[in-house]
Design a protein around this motif. Sequence first.
Motif, short mmCIF file in Angstrom:
data_model
loop_
_atom_site.label_atom_id
_atom_site.label_comp_id
_atom_site.label_asym_id
_atom_site.label_seq_id
_atom_site.Cartn_x
_atom_site.Cartn_y
_atom_site.Cartn_z
N LYS A 1 0.84 -1.20 0.00
CA LYS A 1 0.00 0.00 0.00
C LYS A 1 0.88 1.25 0.00
N VAL A 2 0.29 2.36 -0.44
CA VAL A 2 0.97 3.65 -0.41
C VAL A 2 0.11 4.61 0.40
N ALA A 3 0.72 5.25 1.38
CA ALA A 3 0.03 6.25 2.19
C ALA A 3 0.48 7.64 1.76
N LEU A 4 -0.46 8.54 1.57
CA LEU A 4 -0.15 9.93 1.24
C LEU A 4 -0.46 10.74 2.50
N ARG B 1 11.37 1.15 3.72
CA ARG B 1 10.23 1.46 2.85
C ARG B 1 10.61 2.55 1.85
N ARG B 2 9.85 2.66 0.78
CA ARG B 2 10.08 3.72 -0.19
C ARG B 2 9.36 4.98 0.29
N ALA B 3 9.93 6.13 -0.04
CA ALA B 3 9.33 7.41 0.36
C ALA B 3 9.52 8.43 -0.75
N LEU B 4 8.52 9.29 -0.90
CA LEU B 4 8.58 10.37 -1.87
C LEU B 4 8.28 11.67 -1.16
N PRO B 5 9.28 12.55 -1.03
CA PRO B 5 8.99 13.88 -0.47
C PRO B 5 8.41 14.76 -1.57
N ALA C 1 2.02 10.95 -6.64
CA ALA C 1 1.71 9.78 -5.80
C ALA C 1 1.40 8.56 -6.67
N TYR C 2 0.64 8.74 -7.73
CA TYR C 2 0.33 7.61 -8.60
C TYR C 2 1.55 7.13 -9.39
N ALA C 3 2.45 8.05 -9.72
CA ALA C 3 3.65 7.65 -10.47
C ALA C 3 4.57 6.81 -9.60
N GLY D 1 -0.70 18.03 -9.14
CA GLY D 1 0.69 17.57 -9.17
C GLY D 1 0.98 16.56 -8.08
N LEU D 2 0.44 16.80 -6.90
CA LEU D 2 0.63 15.86 -5.78
C LEU D 2 0.03 14.50 -6.11
N VAL D 3 -1.18 14.50 -6.61
CA VAL D 3 -1.86 13.25 -6.95
C VAL D 3 -1.11 12.51 -8.05
N GLU D 4 -0.68 13.23 -9.07
CA GLU D 4 0.06 12.60 -10.17
C GLU D 4 1.38 12.00 -9.67
#
Length: 83
Positions: A11-14, A59-63, A81-83, A76-79
């Motif tokens: 899962k990915v949490a935003l 875990r992987r993380a995206l700032p 997160a999906y990428a 932009g945030l949603v795009e």
Amino acid sequence: MTDKLFDLSGKVALITGGSRGLGREMALAFADHGADVVIASRKLDACAKVAAEVESRGRRALPYACHVGKWNELDGLVEAAYA
């Protein structure tokens, strides 16, 4: 520390407001339970620090710098997160 009753593997949490306080704690808790995490707040450097903590837990993380009160920044945030 993955709890089988609360397993977020795959899962990915935003997390908005994820660079400090409760947001930071939530980002780390999601990571501890197996989720990859997108950390969003207005300051990228603060997000990157929390992202490094998440990654140190395996875990992987995206700032991502974003002001969620500004609608034009949300796409932009949603795009991202999906990428």
